[in-house]
Motif scaffolding. Structure first.
Motif, PDB file in Angstrom:
ATOM      1  N   ILE A  28       0.839  -1.201   0.000  1.00 41.22           N
ATOM      2  CA  ILE A  28       0.000   0.000   0.000  1.00 41.22           C
ATOM      3  C   ILE A  28       0.878   1.257   0.000  1.00 41.22           C
ATOM      4  CG2 ILE A  28      -1.655   1.331   1.389  1.00 41.22           C
ATOM      5  CD1 ILE A  28      -2.881  -1.379   2.249  1.00 41.22           C
ATOM      6  N   GLU A  29       1.964   1.251   0.744  1.00 43.39           N
ATOM      7  CA  GLU A  29       2.841   2.421   0.820  1.00 43.39           C
ATOM      8  C   GLU A  29       3.656   2.618  -0.441  1.00 43.39           C
ATOM      9  OE1 GLU A  29       5.225   2.080   4.331  1.00 43.39           O
ATOM     10  OE2 GLU A  29       3.474   2.080   5.651  1.00 43.39           O
ATOM     11  N   SER A  32       1.407   2.962  -6.061  1.00 43.39           N
ATOM     12  CA  SER A  32       0.406   4.036  -6.161  1.00 43.39           C
ATOM     13  C   SER A  32      -0.988   3.479  -6.487  1.00 43.39           C
ATOM     14  CB  SER A  32       0.835   5.067  -7.203  1.00 43.39           C
ATOM     15  OG  SER A  32       0.916   4.449  -8.469  1.00 43.39           O
ATOM     16  N   ASN A  35      -2.278   1.964  -3.316  1.00 43.78           N
ATOM     17  CA  ASN A  35      -2.590   3.039  -2.381  1.00 43.78           C
ATOM     18  C   ASN A  35      -3.926   3.684  -2.755  1.00 43.78           C
ATOM     19  OD1 ASN A  35      -2.631   5.174  -0.621  1.00 43.78           O
ATOM     20  ND2 ASN A  35      -0.525   5.807  -0.975  1.00 43.78           N
TER      21      ASN A  35
END
Length: 184
Positions: A28-29, A32, A35
């Motif tokens: 997730i971090e 993109s 995220n």
């Protein structure tokens, strides 16, 4: 590996085992696209919690009960027919039973032996009838007179006993004589 929406939703709900949480957080971090999915699902979750609908629990319970009913109708191991209940009104069932009983009665009645028609009924239909009557010589005149009185005299064949009569000579053809009343 990029987690899909189902895995991210399970992550948000705390349903992912602890050993996989670090890997999903890193995805997730660092990714993109992942995220963006996480942010969209987080906003959707917050919106759903803000707009808590009181009848939502009832509707979810009804939906679950409907799913259980449908699953119960599916045969085990893919064998056997699928059963479906159909509600038939009582008057329709009574009408169908009446039709079946009536047809059965007509069928049975059509196969029952019919009593023979009486002679007057049979003659009243106006059909030709072949009748054999054995009479003595003295009664022959009375039988012919009775048939003539009833207007039932048609073609009459008289069979003579063979042993008492003999044919003598050759047959002769005669022309019919014309009478003055005959105007053909």
């Amino acid at each position: 590996m990029r987690p899909d929406d189902v895995l991210i939703s399970a992550f948000l709900d705390g349903e992912v085992p602890e050993q996989f949480r670090a890997e999903i957080e890193a995805s997730i971090e660092n990714d993109s696209v992942c995220n963006a999915r996480f942010e969209r699902l987080t906003r959707l979750r917050a919106t759903l919690h803000r707009h808590d609908v009181p009848e939502l629990g009832l509707r979810m319970t009804e939906s679950l009960a409907s799913i259980h009913r449908r699953v119960a109708m599916i045969p085990r191991f893919g064998v056997g027919p699928r059963w479906r209940q159909v509600q038939v009104p009582l008057p329709a069932m009574a009408a169908a039973a009446f039709v079946v009983v009536t047809l059965a009665a007509v069928l049975v009645w059509s196969f029952l032996p019919k009593p023979p028609a009486s002679a007057p009924d049979y003659l009243a239909q106006g059909q030709d009838v072949d009748v054999t009557i054995r009479v003595d010589d003295a009664d022959m005149e009375r039988v012919l007179q009775w048939l003539a009185d009833k207007e039932m005299l048609g073609e009459i064949s008289i069979q003579l006993p063979e042993r008492q009569f003999q044919i003598v000579g050759e047959p002769v053809l005669l022309k019919p004589a014309r009478l003055p009343e005959d105007t053909r």
